[in-house]
Enzyme design. Structure first.
Site, PDB file in Angstrom:
ATOM      1  N   ASP A  18      -1.966  10.835  -3.712  1.00  0.00           N
ATOM      2  CA  ASP A  18      -3.348  11.267  -3.936  1.00  0.00           C
ATOM      3  C   ASP A  18      -4.220  10.101  -4.408  1.00  0.00           C
ATOM      4  O   ASP A  18      -3.753   9.232  -5.145  1.00  0.00           O
ATOM      5  CB  ASP A  18      -3.335  12.389  -4.997  1.00  0.00           C
ATOM      6  CG  ASP A  18      -4.615  13.212  -4.958  1.00  0.00           C
ATOM      7  OD1 ASP A  18      -5.421  13.032  -4.022  1.00  0.00           O
ATOM      8  OD2 ASP A  18      -4.807  14.028  -5.872  1.00  0.00           O
ATOM      9  N   ASN A  66      -5.909  20.836   4.204  1.00  0.00           N
ATOM     10  CA  ASN A  66      -6.694  19.639   4.526  1.00  0.00           C
ATOM     11  C   ASN A  66      -7.539  19.786   5.800  1.00  0.00           C
ATOM     12  O   ASN A  66      -8.467  19.009   6.028  1.00  0.00           O
ATOM     13  CB  ASN A  66      -5.787  18.403   4.662  1.00  0.00           C
ATOM     14  CG  ASN A  66      -5.295  17.869   3.337  1.00  0.00           C
ATOM     15  OD1 ASN A  66      -4.253  17.221   3.250  1.00  0.00           O
ATOM     16  ND2 ASN A  66      -6.029  18.143   2.258  1.00  0.00           N
TER      17      ASN A  66
HETATM   18  C1  FPP Z   1      -4.883  12.284  -0.516  1.00  0.00           C
HETATM   19  O1  FPP Z   1      -5.944  11.489  -0.950  1.00  0.00           O
HETATM   20  C2  FPP Z   1      -4.352  11.747   0.712  1.00  0.00           C
HETATM   21  C3  FPP Z   1      -4.319  12.409   1.897  1.00  0.00           C
HETATM   22  C4  FPP Z   1      -4.800  13.780   2.117  1.00  0.00           C
HETATM   23  C5  FPP Z   1      -3.786  11.760   3.085  1.00  0.00           C
HETATM   24  C6  FPP Z   1      -2.540  10.985   2.796  1.00  0.00           C
HETATM   25  C7  FPP Z   1      -2.203  10.197   3.969  1.00  0.00           C
HETATM   26  C8  FPP Z   1      -1.861   8.903   3.946  1.00  0.00           C
HETATM   27  C9  FPP Z   1      -1.714   8.081   2.733  1.00  0.00           C
HETATM   28  C10 FPP Z   1      -1.501   8.281   5.188  1.00  0.00           C
HETATM   29  C11 FPP Z   1      -0.028   8.489   5.370  1.00  0.00           C
HETATM   30  C12 FPP Z   1       0.346   8.039   6.681  1.00  0.00           C
HETATM   31  C13 FPP Z   1       1.516   8.365   7.265  1.00  0.00           C
HETATM   32  C14 FPP Z   1       1.832   7.798   8.570  1.00  0.00           C
HETATM   33  C15 FPP Z   1       2.477   9.266   6.621  1.00  0.00           C
HETATM   34  P1  FPP Z   1      -7.360  12.174  -1.076  1.00  0.00           P
HETATM   35  O2  FPP Z   1      -8.116  11.938   0.175  1.00  0.00           O
HETATM   36  O3  FPP Z   1      -7.202  13.611  -1.453  1.00  0.00           O
HETATM   37  O4  FPP Z   1      -7.977  11.353  -2.247  1.00  0.00           O
HETATM   38  P2  FPP Z   1      -9.043  11.861  -3.318  1.00  0.00           P
HETATM   39  O5  FPP Z   1      -8.328  12.868  -4.201  1.00  0.00           O
HETATM   40  O6  FPP Z   1      -9.390  10.619  -4.041  1.00  0.00           O
HETATM   41  O7  FPP Z   1     -10.183  12.470  -2.581  1.00  0.00           O
END
Ligand code: FPP
Length: 246
Positions: A18, A66
């Site tokens: 996250d 999501n």
């Molecule tokens: C959460 O951060 C992250 C995600 C919803 C996406 C996670 C995906 C990746 C790190 C890429 C992984 C790639 C592979 C190939 C497995 P957020 O967007 O919720 O962050 P925030 O809480 O700061 O808004």
């Protein structure tokens, strides 16, 4: 020679990665920039935990919820999954890492579904570590699926209701063939499970940190393992029973 890792290495680590969006926002960049940076950390984490001797690594890449994000962000995440699979399959094979997707993949584009199946097949014989990518996954979805499977078996006369126990139930879950996670890590400051592996996390040690996923360094991964090695896992017993078994 002393190992760089602790003696009690978890067999199964699962992670909610996250903080990508906030990481980008702090830099006045679009959220998608944070996800791209997040992929680099994901690669580092896969390499690190495999080197540490972890045998199962489960990453929450995209939850069922999501889809509600802005369309541009969802599309960008789908592109990232596609690119990463194409780009890293060879590296996974070199490191003997098997990749597997858990979740409802039927909502992904036909191209992405094909790429997922191809990568799973190409890495299917690797034995160093299993990398589970939870994509369009939800813990409640997983539990309902397992229930439906059992209901079908009862309906078809294959098992009786009295045959259902925890072991049989768990075997119908997405990770039914894997040990439950020993260590759950969540970066980004929130202290919740967010519909991740609800059943499987029953006795898992939880490690929360404020670091945003793109900043989650090897030193912090080591700190999580170190913290885990100091935990006493009791599984409902008393501390005294664990210290003096028998
Ligand atoms: C959460 O951060 C992250 C995600 C919803 C996406 C996670 C995906 C990746 C790190 C890429 C992984 C790639 C592979 C190939 C497995 P957020 O967007 O919720 O962050 P925030 O809480 O700061 O808004």
């Amino acid at each position: 020679m002393a190992s760089e890792f602790q003696t009690s290495v978890p067999v199964h680590v699962c992670i909610i990665m996250d903080g990508n969006g906030r990481w980008a926002k702090k830099r006045l960049m679009p959220r998608t920039y944070g996800h791209r940076k997040g992929v680099e950390t994901t690669r580092l984490a896969v390499e690190f935990f495999a080197r540490a001797g972890v045998k199962h690594l489960t990453l929450f890449a995209f939850s069922s919820e999501n889809w509600n994000r802005p369309e541009e962000e969802v599309n960008s995440l789908m592109d990232l999954f596609m690119q990463s699979l194409r780009q890293y399959t060879r590296e996974l094979n070199e490191k003997q890492i098997r990749i597997r997707f858990i979740g409802d993949r039927s909502s992904f584009s036909a191209d992405l579904q094909q790429q997922i199946a191809a990568t799973e097949k190409e890495t299917g014989d690797n034995r160093q570590m299993v990398l589970n990518i939870a994509a369009n996954y939800g813990g409640r979805w997983d539990i309902v699926n397992a229930c439906c499977r059992l209901a079908e078996q009862v309906k078809d006369g294959l098992i009786a209701v009295t045959d259902i126990d925890e072991r049989r139930f768990a075997s119908g879950l997405s990770l039914g063939d894997s040990p439950d996670p020993d260590l759950f890590i969540r970066t980004g400051g929130e202290r919740r499970i967010s519909n991740f592996l609800l059943w499987q996390l029953a006795y898992t040690e939880c490690y929360f940190c404020d670091t945003l996923w793109p900043d989650f360094s090897e030193a912090e991964m080591s700190a999580a393992l170190e913290d885990y090695s100091r935990r006493q896992r009791r599984f409902g017993k008393t501390g005294e029973q664990i210290e003096a078994p028998g």
